[in-house]
Enzyme design. Structure first.
Site, mmCIF file in Angstrom:
data_model
loop_
_atom_site.group_PDB
_atom_site.id
_atom_site.type_symbol
_atom_site.label_atom_id
_atom_site.label_comp_id
_atom_site.label_asym_id
_atom_site.label_seq_id
_atom_site.Cartn_x
_atom_site.Cartn_y
_atom_site.Cartn_z
ATOM 1 N N ASP A 209 0.871 -1.180 0.000
ATOM 2 C CA ASP A 209 0.000 0.000 0.000
ATOM 3 C C ASP A 209 0.905 1.227 0.000
ATOM 4 O O ASP A 209 2.140 1.115 -0.184
ATOM 5 C CB ASP A 209 -0.982 -0.044 1.183
ATOM 6 N N HIS A 210 0.310 2.395 0.217
ATOM 7 C CA HIS A 210 1.086 3.651 0.175
ATOM 8 C C HIS A 210 2.174 3.662 1.248
ATOM 9 O O HIS A 210 3.261 4.197 1.031
ATOM 10 C CB HIS A 210 0.152 4.846 0.351
ATOM 11 N N ARG B 1 8.291 -33.826 8.984
ATOM 12 C CA ARG B 1 7.209 -33.624 9.963
ATOM 13 C C ARG B 1 6.476 -32.305 9.722
ATOM 14 O O ARG B 1 5.296 -32.161 10.052
ATOM 15 C CB ARG B 1 7.774 -33.676 11.393
ATOM 16 N N HIS B 2 7.189 -31.352 9.089
ATOM 17 C CA HIS B 2 6.554 -30.050 8.834
ATOM 18 C C HIS B 2 5.481 -30.150 7.745
ATOM 19 O O HIS B 2 4.512 -29.412 7.762
ATOM 20 C CB HIS B 2 7.616 -29.014 8.431
ATOM 21 N N CYS C 73 3.088 -3.277 4.063
ATOM 22 C CA CYS C 73 2.247 -2.139 4.451
ATOM 23 C C CYS C 73 2.936 -1.495 5.654
ATOM 24 O O CYS C 73 4.101 -1.801 5.932
ATOM 25 C CB CYS C 73 0.801 -2.556 4.742
ATOM 26 N N GLY C 74 2.260 -0.604 6.347
ATOM 27 C CA GLY C 74 2.920 0.125 7.437
ATOM 28 C C GLY C 74 3.427 -0.809 8.529
ATOM 29 O O GLY C 74 4.581 -0.745 8.946
ATOM 30 N N THR C 75 2.536 -1.687 8.986
ATOM 31 C CA THR C 75 2.923 -2.621 10.043
ATOM 32 C C THR C 75 3.187 -4.019 9.503
ATOM 33 O O THR C 75 3.765 -4.855 10.205
ATOM 34 C CB THR C 75 1.769 -2.770 11.064
ATOM 35 N N GLY C 76 2.708 -4.290 8.304
ATOM 36 C CA GLY C 76 2.780 -5.648 7.745
ATOM 37 C C GLY C 76 1.617 -6.489 8.235
ATOM 38 O O GLY C 76 1.405 -7.610 7.745
ATOM 39 N N ILE C 77 0.847 -5.957 9.175
ATOM 40 C CA ILE C 77 -0.220 -6.760 9.791
ATOM 41 C C ILE C 77 -1.442 -6.860 8.867
ATOM 42 O O ILE C 77 -1.890 -7.956 8.516
ATOM 43 C CB ILE C 77 -0.625 -6.173 11.165
ATOM 44 N N GLY C 78 -1.947 -5.699 8.471
ATOM 45 C CA GLY C 78 -3.161 -5.705 7.641
ATOM 46 C C GLY C 78 -2.965 -6.507 6.364
ATOM 47 O O GLY C 78 -3.811 -7.333 5.982
ATOM 48 N N HIS D 271 9.868 -24.306 8.100
ATOM 49 C CA HIS D 271 8.850 -25.029 8.870
ATOM 50 C C HIS D 271 7.440 -24.887 8.304
ATOM 51 O O HIS D 271 6.653 -25.827 8.351
ATOM 52 C CB HIS D 271 8.828 -24.529 10.322
HETATM 53 C C1 RB5 Z 1 -1.916 2.611 6.521
HETATM 54 O O1 RB5 Z 1 -1.907 3.802 7.229
HETATM 55 C C2 RB5 Z 1 -1.750 1.436 7.487
HETATM 56 O O2 RB5 Z 1 -2.919 1.247 8.195
HETATM 57 C C3 RB5 Z 1 -1.388 0.182 6.729
HETATM 58 O O3 RB5 Z 1 -0.256 0.416 5.956
HETATM 59 C C4 RB5 Z 1 -1.028 -1.041 7.551
HETATM 60 O O4 RB5 Z 1 -0.197 -0.738 8.600
HETATM 61 C C5 RB5 Z 1 -2.145 -1.891 7.925
HETATM 62 O O5 RB5 Z 1 -2.019 -2.903 8.618
#
Ligand code: RB5
Length: 302
Positions: free
Chosen positions: A164-165, A288-289, A221-226, A254
């Site tokens: 993303d941005h 096993r993996h 993305c910013g956190t990699g989480i989303g 693994h």
């Molecule tokens: C964008 O501001 C941010 O929410 C996105 O990049 C990301 O961190 C989502 O998980």
């Protein structure tokens, strides 16, 4: 295969590049030539160019006469590598039919900047140009080798990238880094810093990887989480968010992770590139993996 280096007068940069390439070249059938867009008749390689090449690679081009660029030079070359973007532009405008094979040296080598003209400078200025050209020449040869391998049907790892941005700048850095290696890369966007929704890019990359069109993916993305949560909604995808190299190789060994997610606001670029390299180099251990990964896949049906 002929590589044509082009500068202004063909007495410094381009003849230096030609000598370095031909001296270092380990690619069968490949060689370099050079010429200038404004070569002066009967002018010779500059004394500092000659001395620099003697000192650095023990090659003597004393007395070499400058060559004026002609259409035939462009026609015969597989690639035309201009020292600056100004020269590249001039060539592409004068010979649009060859524009597809005209690049700047730096651009083709995947490094920043232009090859500066040492003309009129002392030996240290010429040496700087030599160092710049040597680095570029090495990258150029690696790139040509990869291309030839591809033409021979050799396999190259295919990597899909998306962000993303917030991840866009780090993704550009990752791409620049991977362009130096043996990979086929495709950037699924975003390609501008305007605000976008990460699930769209996660889906684009994950669908391609799940379909087998790419071997691995990289999402940022910013956190990699989303972006990792979104990618993991696609069947067959095992996207691992990594902030350290131990996780980067473990998730391949693994979990047979097929997409790496990075957080650009969490992980600095130096570490991020190490994580990428580690992820791409690691192999699934199976055994096993495999049984455990099969159990993950079964969960998709629920
Ligand atoms: C964008 O501001 C941010 O929410 C996105 O990049 C990301 O961190 C989502 O998980």
């Amino acid at each position: 295969m002929k590589i044509l280096f082009v500068c202004t007068g063909n007495t410094c940069r381009s003849c230096m590049a030609e000598a370095i390439f031909n001296h270092e070249c380990s690619i069968e059938g490949a060689s370099a030539e050079s010429c200038g867009v404004y070569a002066i008749r009967n002018s010779k390689a500059s004394i500092n160019t000659v001395m620099t090449l003697m000192n650095e690679i023990d090659v003597n081009i004393a007395g070499r006469e400058a060559v004026q660029l002609t259409r035939d030079h462009l026609e015969e070359a597989a690639y035309v590598l201009a020292m600056t973007s100004g020269i590249k532009k001039m060539l592409a405008e004068s010979f649009p039919e060859f524009s597809g094979k005209i690049f700047t040296v730096s651009e083709f080598a995947g490094v920043d900047g232009e090859i500066t003209d040492p003309y009129g400078g002392d030996m240290s200025v010429y040496r700087d140009t030599f160092v710049q050209l040597k680095r570029c020449t090495r990258n150029i040869m690696e790139k040509l080798k990869r291309e030839m391998k591809k033409d021979d049907g050799g396999t190259v790892m295919r990597i899909a990238l998306g962000s993303d941005h917030a991840g866009f700048e780090l993704k550009s850095e990752v791409i620049r880094h991977l362009e130096k290696g043996e990979y086929e890369l495709r950037d699924f966007g975003t390609c501008v810093p305007d605000s976008v929704d990460y699930p769209d890019y996660a889906a684009a990359v994950a669908n391609e990887v799940a379909a087998g069109n790419f071997d691995l993916g990289i999402l940022i993305c910013g956190t990699g989480i989303g972006i990792s949560i979104a990618a993991n909604k696609i069947g067959g995808i095992r996207c691992a968010l990594c902030g350290d190299t131990f996780s980067a190789h473990s998730c391949r060994e693994h979990n047979d992770a097929n997409i790496l997610a990075l957080g650009s606001r969490v992980t600095g670029p130096g570490l991020a590139l190490d994580i990428v390299d580690t992820f791409l180099a690691a192999k699934f251990a199976g055994g096993r993996h495999q049984n455990r990964v099969d159990k993950i896949t079964k969960l998709e049906g629920k």
